[in-house]
Write an enzyme that holds these catalytic residues in place. Structure first.
Site, PDB file in Angstrom:
ATOM      1  N   ASP A 257       0.832  -1.196   0.000  1.00 53.01           N
ATOM      2  CA  ASP A 257       0.000   0.000   0.000  1.00 53.01           C
ATOM      3  C   ASP A 257       0.868   1.249   0.000  1.00 53.01           C
ATOM      4  OD1 ASP A 257       0.657   0.548   2.809  1.00 53.01           O
ATOM      5  OD2 ASP A 257      -0.663  -1.155   3.239  1.00 53.01           O
ATOM      6  N   LYS A 279      -5.001   1.787   0.277  1.00 52.74           N
ATOM      7  CA  LYS A 279      -5.091   2.059   1.708  1.00 52.74           C
ATOM      8  C   LYS A 279      -4.871   3.537   2.042  1.00 52.74           C
ATOM      9  CE  LYS A 279      -5.841  -0.873   4.077  1.00 52.74           C
ATOM     10  NZ  LYS A 279      -7.169  -1.449   4.394  1.00 52.74           N
ATOM     11  N   GLY A 310       3.079  -0.845   6.064  1.00 52.60           N
ATOM     12  CA  GLY A 310       3.888   0.146   6.738  1.00 52.60           C
ATOM     13  C   GLY A 310       3.824  -0.027   8.243  1.00 52.60           C
ATOM     14  N   ASP A 312       4.117  -1.501  11.861  1.00 54.08           N
ATOM     15  CA  ASP A 312       3.929  -2.859  12.387  1.00 54.08           C
ATOM     16  C   ASP A 312       2.509  -3.294  12.073  1.00 54.08           C
ATOM     17  OD1 ASP A 312       5.006  -4.967  14.641  1.00 54.08           O
ATOM     18  OD2 ASP A 312       2.840  -4.672  14.751  1.00 54.08           O
ATOM     19  N   ALA A 341       5.332   3.141  13.759  1.00 55.10           N
ATOM     20  CA  ALA A 341       5.553   4.550  13.431  1.00 55.10           C
ATOM     21  C   ALA A 341       5.906   5.388  14.643  1.00 55.10           C
ATOM     22  CB  ALA A 341       4.312   5.113  12.742  1.00 55.10           C
ATOM     23  N   MET A 392      -2.726   8.358  12.607  1.00 57.21           N
ATOM     24  CA  MET A 392      -3.804   8.715  11.669  1.00 57.21           C
ATOM     25  C   MET A 392      -4.686   9.829  12.215  1.00 57.21           C
ATOM     26  SD  MET A 392      -4.791   4.824  10.464  1.00 57.21           S
ATOM     27  CE  MET A 392      -4.733   4.179  12.149  1.00 57.21           C
ATOM     28  N   GLY A 421       8.073  10.370   8.721  1.00 54.46           N
ATOM     29  CA  GLY A 421       9.121  10.089   9.687  1.00 54.46           C
ATOM     30  C   GLY A 421      10.077   9.006   9.225  1.00 54.46           C
TER      31      GLY A 421
END
Length: 470
Positions: A257, A279, A310, A312, A341, A392, A421
């Site tokens: 994605d 996604k 992306g 985990d 992230a 998000m 990041g």
């Protein structure tokens, strides 16, 4: 080839080490691991030998026949003790007279044999030698091989050893046995071992040996596929785990994605089929339900399917939902975690998520639900000395900050928004609960982002280390 590489069985063999410094201690450690009966010959030794008690016996250099009965003698003279000194040359000569092969540390020209750099995945062992000319280069090559040969390969070699006798009884032909092992080492049994399920691998190997054809092929030609659910991390390809990289090289087809950085896709097997499943928020190229169906379909066709996500896959990645369908359909799968992230982006922004003076806990939440912003547990989030990482949340940043204020947060509480990041185009915008939404708009942030709320954000100015390339 100036030297012939050999692997010696030293189990219960008497091996001598001469010297009392760090190098002698390292020699004893390695020899003891190999099962040797190690004898130390030294007039004095360093404190390091305290930790090696029970791994060696003490010998006496004053005995005329001190080295008799030792096939190998290692000389590890301490700094300042040159091997060319007459007393040391006499010791080396005594060892050779006793019939021993001699190794003199850092002096290959004086040695009958040299000790290579060793990558130990017992019973799989890889030895690297530069003939004594460039030992540092050998160690560097070993470090590279460490990243390419997972620890599980030792267990895979042990599995093969356990099945050799039974396979030899079943298949007399050498080529048939080679074909069998090629199939095993590149199939589901090997993946079971590398994933840690040794018991299931042994059971399946026993069945494969019992059922294989005379030419080594499988009795059932029906292909068996598998799904690899792999976390690709936040963006920097150097954060991929060794296991993730290995699975990326095995896949026949990849479902990915937009959160997977192109530099990570460059590390996928070149000839693998690639399927983009989107996604993006509110704009999925392939609906979630159809992604699960597609993975099942491809695996049942016998393909090795890489689902690359992306971060985990089990932290706001919907990985659990995807493998539920695989489990229902009895499709073999394994999960490889990735750097999430919050961990990756905070590190590259110079913001520790916890710190003894600022935050003793950290909470991960998502700022986006099925139908917009979600109703968070504010009593849990607004605890003192705590960091909150919001996934998000960019689209609802203004709403979230107003909710922080409405539930009692100080408007001066530091906040950072990290976009892209760990990547070359990383952007970090800092502010506080009262002004961060306006600053994010002014900076033109579009995502993907992680929002970090807490006193630890104030450390960024001091701890920031990462300089993006763009």
């Amino acid at each position: 080839m100036d030297r012939l590489p050999l692997f010696l069985d030293l189990h219960k063999r008497r091996i001598a080490v001469v010297g009392g410094g760090s190098l002698a201690a390292r020699r004893i450690e390695a020899l003891a691991r190999a099962g040797a009966e190690v004898w130390l010959f030294a007039t004095a030794w360093s404190d390091e030998f305290e930790a090696l008690r029970g791994q060696y016996h003490l010998g006496d250099l004053g005995e005329h026949n001190a080295f008799f009965g030792f096939p190998l003698v290692y000389f590890a003279f301490q700094d300042g003790e040159e091997p060319e000194q007459p007393s040391n040359l006499a010791l080396i000569a005594r060892a050779r007279t006793a019939g021993a092969l001699v190794n003199v540390a850092d002096h290959p020209g004086m040695s009958d044999f040299i000790t290579p750099s060793v990558l130990d995945r017992s019973p799989l062992v890889v030895a690297i030698s530069t003939g004594g000319d460039a030992p540092l280069l050998g160690r560097m090559l070993k470090a590279r091989l460490e990243t390419l040969i997972p620890a599980g390969y030792g267990r895979l070699a042990a599995l093969a050893g356990a099945g050799r006798a039974a396979l030899g009884d079943k298949l007399a032909n050498h080529q048939a046995r080679l074909r069998f092992w090629e199939r095993i080492f590149d199939g589901p049994i090997a993946e079971m071992v590398l994933a840690g399920d040794d018991a299931a691998a042994h059971a399946l190997l026993d069945r494969e040996i019992a059922d294989c054809r005379p030419d080594g092929s499988a009795a059932d030609d029906q292909p068996v596929g598998e799904v690899y659910l792999v976390g690709a991390g936040p963006g920097d390809p150097d954060l991929l785990t060794f296991r993730a990289f290995r699975l990326m090289q095995k896949a026949d087809v990849v479902l990915y994605d937009r959160l997977v950085d192109p530099t990570i896709m460059d590390r996928v097997r070149r000839d693998a089929e690639r399927i983009y499943v989107g996604k993006r928020r509110a704009d999925h190229a392939l609906p979630q339900e159809e992604i699960g169906d597609l993975m099942v379909k491809l695996a049942l066709e016998g393909k090795r399917v890489l689902r690359l996500k992306g971060g985990d896959p089990f932290i706001f990645g919907r990985g659990g939902e995807e493998i539920e369908k695989l489990a229902e359909k009895r499709v073999p799968f394994q999960v490889c975690p990735g750097v999430t992230a919050a961990a990756g982006c905070s590190s590259y922004a110079g913001i520790p998520l916890t710190h003894r003076d600022y935050a003793q806990s950290c909470v991960f939440v998502t700022g986006h639900g099925r139908d917009g912003p979600i109703d968070l547990d504010w009593s849990t989030l607004l605890r003192p000395r705590q960091t909150v990482a919001v996934y998000m949340g960019l689209a609802h940043l203004d709403f979230l900050m107003k909710e922080f204020l409405r539930h009692g947060a100080d408007s001066a509480l530091p906040v950072a928004v990290v976009e892209n990041g760990t990547r070359a185009n990383q952007i970090v915008v800092t502010g506080n609960v009262g002004d961060i939404a306006a600053k994010a708009v002014a900076a033109g942030l579009r995502g993907p982002t992680i929002i970090i709320v807490g006193e630890v954000v104030a450390l960024r100015e001091k701890l920031n280390w990462y300089v993006p390339k763009s």
